[in-house]
Write an enzyme that holds these catalytic residues in place. Sequence first.
Site, PDB file in Angstrom:
ATOM      1  N   GLN A 117       0.844  -1.202   0.000  1.00  0.00           N
ATOM      2  CA  GLN A 117       0.000   0.000   0.000  1.00  0.00           C
ATOM      3  C   GLN A 117       0.876   1.248   0.000  1.00  0.00           C
ATOM      4  OE1 GLN A 117      -3.639  -0.964   2.794  1.00  0.00           O
ATOM      5  NE2 GLN A 117      -1.870  -2.009   3.636  1.00  0.00           N
ATOM      6  N   VAL A 119       3.574   4.012  -1.441  1.00  0.00           N
ATOM      7  CA  VAL A 119       3.831   4.638  -2.749  1.00  0.00           C
ATOM      8  C   VAL A 119       5.267   5.155  -2.830  1.00  0.00           C
ATOM      9  CG1 VAL A 119       1.403   5.289  -3.091  1.00  0.00           C
ATOM     10  CG2 VAL A 119       2.941   6.884  -1.928  1.00  0.00           C
ATOM     11  N   HIS A 137      -1.556   1.063  -4.464  1.00  0.00           N
ATOM     12  CA  HIS A 137      -1.874   2.495  -4.329  1.00  0.00           C
ATOM     13  C   HIS A 137      -1.033   3.352  -5.275  1.00  0.00           C
ATOM     14  CE1 HIS A 137      -3.774   2.083  -0.026  1.00  0.00           C
ATOM     15  NE2 HIS A 137      -4.475   1.500  -0.983  1.00  0.00           N
ATOM     16  N   CYS A 145      -1.118  11.133 -17.237  1.00  0.00           N
ATOM     17  CA  CYS A 145      -1.821  12.259 -17.859  1.00  0.00           C
ATOM     18  C   CYS A 145      -3.213  12.404 -17.262  1.00  0.00           C
ATOM     19  CB  CYS A 145      -1.902  12.036 -19.367  1.00  0.00           C
ATOM     20  SG  CYS A 145      -2.647  13.432 -20.221  1.00  0.00           S
ATOM     21  N   CYS A 150      -6.251  10.330 -22.957  1.00  0.00           N
ATOM     22  CA  CYS A 150      -4.836   9.981 -23.062  1.00  0.00           C
ATOM     23  C   CYS A 150      -4.493   8.966 -21.976  1.00  0.00           C
ATOM     24  CB  CYS A 150      -4.018  11.251 -22.858  1.00  0.00           C
ATOM     25  SG  CYS A 150      -2.244  10.978 -22.918  1.00  0.00           S
ATOM     26  N   CYS A 208       1.969  16.705 -20.017  1.00  0.00           N
ATOM     27  CA  CYS A 208       2.009  15.477 -20.810  1.00  0.00           C
ATOM     28  C   CYS A 208       2.793  15.717 -22.103  1.00  0.00           C
ATOM     29  CB  CYS A 208       0.595  15.012 -21.123  1.00  0.00           C
ATOM     30  SG  CYS A 208       0.589  13.512 -22.112  1.00  0.00           S
ATOM     31  N   CYS A 211       0.088  14.773 -25.252  1.00  0.00           N
ATOM     32  CA  CYS A 211      -1.073  15.628 -25.561  1.00  0.00           C
ATOM     33  C   CYS A 211      -0.601  16.964 -26.138  1.00  0.00           C
ATOM     34  CB  CYS A 211      -1.893  15.886 -24.309  1.00  0.00           C
ATOM     35  SG  CYS A 211      -2.785  14.444 -23.755  1.00  0.00           S
ATOM     36  N   GLY A 254       3.515  -3.924   8.959  1.00  0.00           N
ATOM     37  CA  GLY A 254       3.434  -2.467   9.091  1.00  0.00           C
ATOM     38  C   GLY A 254       2.063  -1.896   8.771  1.00  0.00           C
ATOM     39  N   ASP A 282       1.699  -2.120  16.620  1.00  0.00           N
ATOM     40  CA  ASP A 282       0.434  -2.136  17.333  1.00  0.00           C
ATOM     41  C   ASP A 282      -0.344  -3.408  16.953  1.00  0.00           C
ATOM     42  OD1 ASP A 282      -1.729  -1.353  18.788  1.00  0.00           O
ATOM     43  OD2 ASP A 282      -2.535   0.010  17.258  1.00  0.00           O
TER      44      ASP A 282
HETATM   45 ZN   LIG Z   1      -1.661  13.129 -22.324  1.00  0.00          ZN
END
Ligand SMILES: [Zn+2]
Length: 317
Positions: A117, A119, A137, A145, A150, A208, A211, A254, A282
């Site tokens: 979980q 990042v 996650h 984007c 896109c 991006c 795009c 954890g 815990d």
């Molecule tokens: Zn894009």
Amino acid sequence: MRPSESPSTTMSTQLKEFQEHLLKSKKIVALVGAGLSVSSGLPTFRGSQGLWKNFNMIDLATPDAFYIDPGLVWQFYSWRRYTALKAKPNKGHYALAKLSQMGKSPQSDLTYITITQNVDGLSSRSGHCKENLYEIHGSLFDLKCTSFMCNFVDHNNFKQPLTKALADTEEEFDPSHNRKRSLDEQEVSISPQFNPVKTLSEKELPQCPVCKDGSLLRPGVVWFGESLPLSLITKVDNFIESEGSPVDLILVIGTSGTVYPANSYVDRVKLKGGKVAIFNTDIENDIVVGKVKDTWGFKGDAAELLPLALKPLIGEI
Ligand SMILES: [Zn+2]
């Protein structure tokens, strides 16, 4: 715990039982939460009063916040990327990386996945195989984007700062030292003194490259209120539910394992006869003293306890 047993006796009895089961296990899942990265110096959203420059972190980690003020949210994420890059994987990450390599090795009959979980990218930086790492996650180092039309995603982008305007969001200003200090030197706690949040235009934020209209890129993380990525969740489900090979052991590391989808994985593994080992600061006392069926609890720093508990299988870390 019987009256004659000390906590350390209970711990060693539990550890022995766990390790016997570990060595018999052919299919293992690790479920990882923020507690594993605390030893690497990364604050959890809740652990540091949940504040960044006096903003509630949870409020900033939402699609609404990004829609209203992408410059503010990008400054927050630029700081989080910087902090995560400064941190180093700990022994707990390396222990799981070793398991992941065994889970991929043709010489081993172990199958294995890590569901994280987190990042912060520390698992992949510890040498964890990417084939059996599921970052449900997302990652601070993925950029995607914002345009509906896109599907551009930039994986493992470690460039820092991402744009010139995001440069000085990385350091906090501490007037008591009358100089800038880097995160290297400061405690994990967040200083009440800080550089003011800047007002940034969209042109100053990551855009991006595909795009033509200069759509914004956003952090490739799952924000509060967003769904978990369906393709990843399906892969995890297939691994856990695959016919004829139930999961023998789930390591809950954890994290309390009480929030969806973590709790559902634990329940499903137990339902099919698998066992659970929790590594966390815990843990309910009934679990720690071995009163909960098919569940072991190792209370303390997961980064220390995990390599110790897994040692008979993975060797010294
Ligand atoms: Zn894009």
